[in-house]
Design an enzyme around this catalytic site. Structure first.
Site, PDB file in Angstrom:
ATOM      1  N   ASP A  21       0.847  -1.193   0.000  1.00 30.16           N
ATOM      2  CA  ASP A  21       0.000   0.000   0.000  1.00 30.16           C
ATOM      3  C   ASP A  21       0.885   1.246   0.000  1.00 30.16           C
ATOM      4  OD1 ASP A  21      -1.898   1.963   0.401  1.00 30.16           O
ATOM      5  OD2 ASP A  21      -2.273   1.431   2.499  1.00 30.16           O
ATOM      6  N   ASN A  23      -0.211   4.505  -0.366  1.00 32.06           N
ATOM      7  CA  ASN A  23      -0.820   5.747   0.144  1.00 32.06           C
ATOM      8  C   ASN A  23      -1.499   5.575   1.498  1.00 32.06           C
ATOM      9  OD1 ASN A  23      -2.987   4.226  -0.650  1.00 32.06           O
ATOM     10  ND2 ASN A  23      -3.878   5.743  -2.040  1.00 32.06           N
ATOM     11  N   ASP A  25      -3.944   3.821   2.723  1.00 29.84           N
ATOM     12  CA  ASP A  25      -5.394   3.732   2.910  1.00 29.84           C
ATOM     13  C   ASP A  25      -5.824   2.322   3.293  1.00 29.84           C
ATOM     14  OD1 ASP A  25      -5.024   2.397   0.519  1.00 29.84           O
ATOM     15  OD2 ASP A  25      -6.517   3.540  -0.611  1.00 29.84           O
ATOM     16  N   ASP A  29      -1.916  -1.207  -3.940  1.00 26.01           N
ATOM     17  CA  ASP A  29      -2.192  -0.451  -5.160  1.00 26.01           C
ATOM     18  C   ASP A  29      -1.050  -0.612  -6.159  1.00 26.01           C
ATOM     19  OD1 ASP A  29      -0.175   1.393  -4.147  1.00 26.01           O
ATOM     20  OD2 ASP A  29      -1.759   2.205  -2.862  1.00 26.01           O
ATOM     21  N   ASP A  98      -5.309 -10.637 -15.350  1.00 28.94           N
ATOM     22  CA  ASP A  98      -6.318 -11.653 -15.045  1.00 28.94           C
ATOM     23  C   ASP A  98      -7.583 -11.326 -15.826  1.00 28.94           C
ATOM     24  OD1 ASP A  98      -7.539 -13.802 -13.711  1.00 28.94           O
ATOM     25  OD2 ASP A  98      -6.511 -13.298 -11.851  1.00 28.94           O
ATOM     26  N   ASP A 200      -9.513 -16.520 -15.972  1.00 25.68           N
ATOM     27  CA  ASP A 200     -10.283 -16.978 -14.825  1.00 25.68           C
ATOM     28  C   ASP A 200     -11.440 -17.867 -15.273  1.00 25.68           C
ATOM     29  OD1 ASP A 200     -10.920 -16.597 -11.875  1.00 25.68           O
ATOM     30  OD2 ASP A 200     -12.785 -15.894 -12.782  1.00 25.68           O
ATOM     31  N   GLU A 255      -7.079 -21.003 -16.068  1.00 22.92           N
ATOM     32  CA  GLU A 255      -7.417 -21.608 -14.789  1.00 22.92           C
ATOM     33  C   GLU A 255      -8.262 -22.839 -15.105  1.00 22.92           C
ATOM     34  OE1 GLU A 255      -9.477 -20.433 -10.540  1.00 22.92           O
ATOM     35  OE2 GLU A 255     -10.286 -19.598 -12.389  1.00 22.92           O
ATOM     36  N   HIS A 328      -4.415 -17.322  -4.808  1.00 24.56           N
ATOM     37  CA  HIS A 328      -5.291 -16.493  -3.983  1.00 24.56           C
ATOM     38  C   HIS A 328      -6.552 -17.212  -3.529  1.00 24.56           C
ATOM     39  CE1 HIS A 328      -6.815 -16.319  -8.038  1.00 24.56           C
ATOM     40  NE2 HIS A 328      -7.956 -15.857  -7.590  1.00 24.56           N
ATOM     41  N   ASP A 329      -6.828 -18.393  -4.059  1.00 23.77           N
ATOM     42  CA  ASP A 329      -8.058 -19.120  -3.735  1.00 23.77           C
ATOM     43  C   ASP A 329      -7.850 -20.270  -2.751  1.00 23.77           C
ATOM     44  OD1 ASP A 329      -9.887 -17.641  -5.197  1.00 23.77           O
ATOM     45  OD2 ASP A 329      -9.581 -18.791  -7.028  1.00 23.77           O
TER      46      ASP A 329
END
Length: 555
Positions: A21, A23, A25, A29, A98, A200, A255, A328-329
């Protein structure tokens, strides 16, 4: 066109929301990725894969796209992306995006228009069906995330199909206008210089005529026989290749949900000119019996060996696979297949030895290079993943499990495990952000972080760097013919790879206890390319192994 650069290359998957990150928040990003390009280059990876960065309301963290040709404001601007792409290329790396082409967001203009009336020109961009006589959904299809795959629209009095959340309506690929919309989006990014796409759930884009009911079998089988591998799928993939991909120096990575080793050749056989490679789910799901959260089984090494072998045999000299142990899954690789406590570093290194010497393009998921582990979420209030939340809420209605047991299953298999922020240092939030992260940081960042490992020659991070450099210098890692040794051994994995005059022998102990293996090969004059301990012992034909020890000999 058969490309070679993606075969020997190593893909590093970035989940932008959790990477870095810039910035403060609390959300990763594009500028955060730019800031870490030197780090990524130091890993000796070749291809960066970004999970979706397109405009999205984030019902499924970007896999619900509202505009395929713009950047999610939380992640930055198009100028940020252009800079990221240019600097990635300047550092000798490539970048793939992706592509989510099976469905979009219900906040996409296409769907907003489609809902206005039955005769709207966008209506046929989606799958609409009238209710059954009893007013219920058109069939018994279930969403991947629980509940019915059909959502009722009160205005038009019809249901629309969503194989994922109700905010992710499936696109109707039967409509040539839909296909051209997707192809134009692909061209937009390829014309910018993007090097390809990870696609995907691409096997789901062709639906079966008449939307037949799913049989009463396990969800995995339903995916394979009902949702995936539809009648026009290969027609669409050929068209995509012919109209888009082959006109660029780019590649396509599928995928492989719903694909098995028997039909894989239909997707990646060189002569068919459809997709360049795929990664399958048999390894990723080898401890999951019938869909996440439903039933799990203990890790079985012989089963894993069998999976690797059947896929090697299925695509040998006919196609190419990507080699993934995590993404990520799925929960963290070291927590699933190793020992994330007593032998955390040893098992993380051993698993990477195995992964880096299997056939196919190597895929690394962010954080695995420092041995990131599963997190313990203390309550459902800390859960962010829509799949986990749906499971918890459904269970609250059915009461099949106690709330404690449901949360325990989420902590074991849930997708949030892989999505916790990358742990850069031992400062607040692991150096990910000074703001409150969108998802809780794993408290073990104090001990597991990049800065701590960066200058430690024995760290997991430097083990990855060293092994990736060795892999680049030895083609046998990537292209060698594979021969199993002691296949039925349930605790030790041994194999030989041969390419012309090059030969390596890989020996891996999957147990947290000492082990031994009778090896007939003469290792007395072999060179040890890699060893996750600073010792090894051979007595005659017997090699003695420490807990989770892994070695590569060059013969």
């Amino acid at each position: 066109m058969e490309l070679s650069w993606f075969k020997k290359g190593t893909i590093y998957q970035i989940y932008p929301r959790s990477f870095n990150d810039s910035n403060d928040d609390g959300i990763g990003d594009l500028r955060g990725i730019i800031d870490k390009l030197d780090y990524l280059q130091s890993l000796h990876v070749d291809i960066l894969w970004l999970s979706p960065i397109f405009s999205s309301p984030n019902d499924d963290n970007g896999y619900d796209i509202s505009d395929y040709c713009s950047i999610m404001p939380e992640f930055g601007s198009m100028e940020d992306f252009d800079e990221l792409l240019q600097k990635t290329h300047d550092k000798g790396m490539r970048l793939i995006l992706d592509l989510v082409a099976n469905h979009c967001s219900d906040e996409h203009n296409w769907f907003k228009e489609a809902k206005k009336s039955k005769d709207n020109p966008y209506r046929d961009y989606f799958h609409w069906k009238k209710p059954e006589d009893d007013g219920g959904p058109p069939n018994n299809w279930k969403s991947f995330f629980g509940g019915s795959a059909w959502e009722y629209d009160t205005k038009s009095e019809e249901y629309y199909l969503h194989l994922f959340t109700k905010k992710q309506p499936d696109l109707n690929w039967e409509n040539p206008k839909v296909r051209e919309e997707i192809y134009n989006a692909m061209r937009f990014w390829l014309d910018k210089g993007v090097d390809g796409f990870r696609m995907d759930v691409i096997p789901l884009i062709s639906k079966r005529e008449g939307y037949p009911d799913a049989p009463d079998v396990g969800f995995r089988k339903i995916i394979e026989d009902v949702y995936a591998n539809g009648p026009r799928l290969h027609e669409y993939l050929k068209e995509m290749n012919e109209k888009v991909v082959r006109h660029y120096d780019a590649f396509s990575l599928a995928e492989g949900v719903g694909i098995n080793h028997e039909n894989a050749g239909l997707y990646i056989d060189y002569d068919r000119r459809e997709l360049d490679m795929l990664y399958h789910f048999d390894i990723l799901e080898c401890t999951i019996v019938n869909g996440k959260f439903e039933e799990t089984s203990p890790f079985d090494l012989v089963n894993m060996k069998s999976i690797f072998k059947k896929w090697r045999d299925a695509v040998h000299e006919k196609g190419w696979l990507a080699n993934a142990m995590g993404n990520h899954d799925f929960a963290r690789m070291t927590s699933r297949f190793g020992d994330d406590k007593q032998y955390w570093a040893e098992s993380a290194k051993m698993l990477f030895i195995m992964q880096s010497t299997q056939n196919g393009t190597l895929n690394i998921y962010q954080g695995d290079e420092i041995g990131m582990t599963n997190i313990v979420l203390e309550s459902v209030d800390e859960v962010r993943d829509v799949q986990s939340l749906n499971f918890y809420n459904e269970n609250s209605k059915t009461k099949k499990l106690s709330q404690e047991s449901a949360l325990e299953m989420i902590n074991r298999e849930g997708r949030d495990n892989a999505r916790t922020p990358v742990q850069w240092n031992d400062e607040i939030n692991g150096g990910f952000s000074l703001g409150e992260p969108w998802l809780k940081t794993n408290p073990n960042y104090v001990n597991i972080n990049v800065r701590k490992q960066n200058n430690d020659p024995d760290s997991i991070l430097n083990f990855y760097r060293n092994l990736l450099q060795i892999r680049k210098e030895n083609d046998v890692f990537v292209y060698g013919d594979f021969k199993e040794l002691g296949f039925n051994n349930s605790s030790i994995y041994v194999y030989k790879k041969v390419l012309k005059k090059e030969q390596i022998i890989v020996i891996l102990n999957f147990e947290g206890t000492e082990g031994y293996f009778e090896i007939k090969e003469n290792l007395t004059e072999a060179i040890v390319l890699i060893n996750n301990y600073n010792k090894y012992k051979i007595e005659g034909d017997i090699i003695h192994l420490e807990p989770y020890q892994g070695l590569i000999f060059k013969v």
